[in-house]
Design a protein around this motif. Structure first.
Motif: not given
Length: 360
Positions: A314-325, A334-343
């Motif tokens: 909910t409230g998320k947008d693409t692209p989404g990348v989840k780091y699971l361990w 997620f998304g292209i604004t504040d929470n966007k992917f940071n390589a």
């Protein structure tokens, strides 16, 4: 009749009709089923609509928007029914947006009034609706009063029903489906026989037994205890070790750029997390082109549009990348604004032991 009395009502009717028609068309962009499904998940589900009711309500609502846009340009029951119905719809929308603004703030996010074609914040939408309601009030005042007793109600009902049926034809309600597997299964991995014994709240001891050497070696692993992430229905080994679980749309340029960045990082780090992708079933024929741009192919699943949005969150947008361990969520982009992917951040993060990540 003065020039003002003649042309002002026509200008207002055309303006409001255009507004409603644009709103309805925008909710079908870039494709009817994708746009309507997205509207349901992002706008109707938060309002409490169930997955069974939302598909019908969304199509009826957009069909009525289309109908009002057209009916504002005709003369039957214009003053008695069409304009009041238009005012009522705007008032309902404005009330809802006002509540959203009061609860969550209205300076960000897309209210969905014009779909993804013309993103608009709730506050912007409220102002737009207020202007439209004022214009309709002026229209009722300046429009010449005529006897509507001879108006044909069937024009209104037939037009409205026709547009509602058109919406159901353009975006048929599909049978519920969780996912469609159109690629090879995950590659099998050779794993030793192991017993997992907790020794701390966050670390585990793995006792690895070797049948050939008849030895038992105990080793403390600086990693989290294994848990269920909920994504094993898509990838059976998603909760084993480090994984980068991606939520992509095949035709999304931002998703492609993120996939390319992940490929470049993986090529330089042999211990990089395994990449798994969940694709939305929208333009799935572009997946080969997607991987060509990314520079590598990865195991993937395709799931239908509404289950995809639900899996994304909910409230998320693409692209989404989840780091699971070991099934634990370490980071979610997620998304292209504040929470966007940071390589750069992701590259550093996946190289750190779990104790370093937890201490942050």
């Amino acid at each position: 009749m003065t020039t003002r009395e003649k042309y002002v009502p026509i200008a207002i009717r055309i303006s409001i009709a255009f507004l409603f028609l644009l709103s309805a068309v925008a909710k079908l962009y870039p494709s009817p089923y994708f746009a309507i499904s997205t509207f349901e998940v992002k706008q109707l589900y938060p309002l409490g609509f169930s997955g069974d009711v939302a598909p019908y309500f969304s199509r009826i609502l957009i069909g009525i928007e289309f109908a009002l846009g057209v009916l504002l340009l005709q003369k039957h029951y214009l003053r008695k029914l069409v304009i009041p119905a238009t005012l009522l719809m705007l008032a309902v929308f404005t009330t809802h947006l006002s509540i959203v603004t009061f609860q969550d703030g209205g300076n960000s996010g897309n209210c969905g009034c014009f779909g993804s074609l013309l993103p608009m914040t709730p506050i912007e939408a409220i102002l737009k609706n207020i202007v439209a309601m004022v214009l309709l009030g002026v229209l009722l005042k300046v429009m010449p009063k005529k006897d509507e007793s001879k108006s044909n109600f069937w024009v209104l009902s037939t037009t409205t029903l026709a547009f509602i049926l058109l919406l159901f034809m353009l975006a048929p309600i599909q049978a519920k489906s969780n996912f469609v597997d159109v690629t090879g299964t995950e590659p099998e991995e050779a794993t030793p026989i192991e017993t997992v014994v907790p020794v701390k709240s966050d670390l585990i001891v793995k006792t690895v037994k070797s049948d050939t050497l008849k030895k038992v070696v105990a080793e403390i692993k600086d990693e989290p205890l294994q848990k269920k992430s909920g994504y094993s229905i898509y990838f059976s080994k998603i909760d084993n070790g480090k994984k980068a679980l991606c939520f992509f749309v095949p035709g999304c340029d931002h998703c492609r750029e993120v996939a390319k960045e992940l490929t470049e990082m993986k090529a330089k780090d042999k211990n990089f997390p395994e990449i798994r992708i969940i694709f939305m079933n929208e333009e799935a024929d572009l997946i080969p082109e997607f991987f060509k741009f990314a520079g590598a192919e990865y195991p993937y699943k395709i799931i239908e549009i509404i289950p995809f949005w639900n899996a994304l969150g909910t409230g998320k947008d693409t692209p989404g990348v989840k780091y699971l361990w070991n099934g634990n969520e370490i980071k979610y982009y997620f998304g292209i604004t504040d929470n966007k992917f940071n390589a750069a951040e992701f590259k550093t993060m996946v190289q750190k032991p779990y104790s370093a990540l937890k201490s942050k």
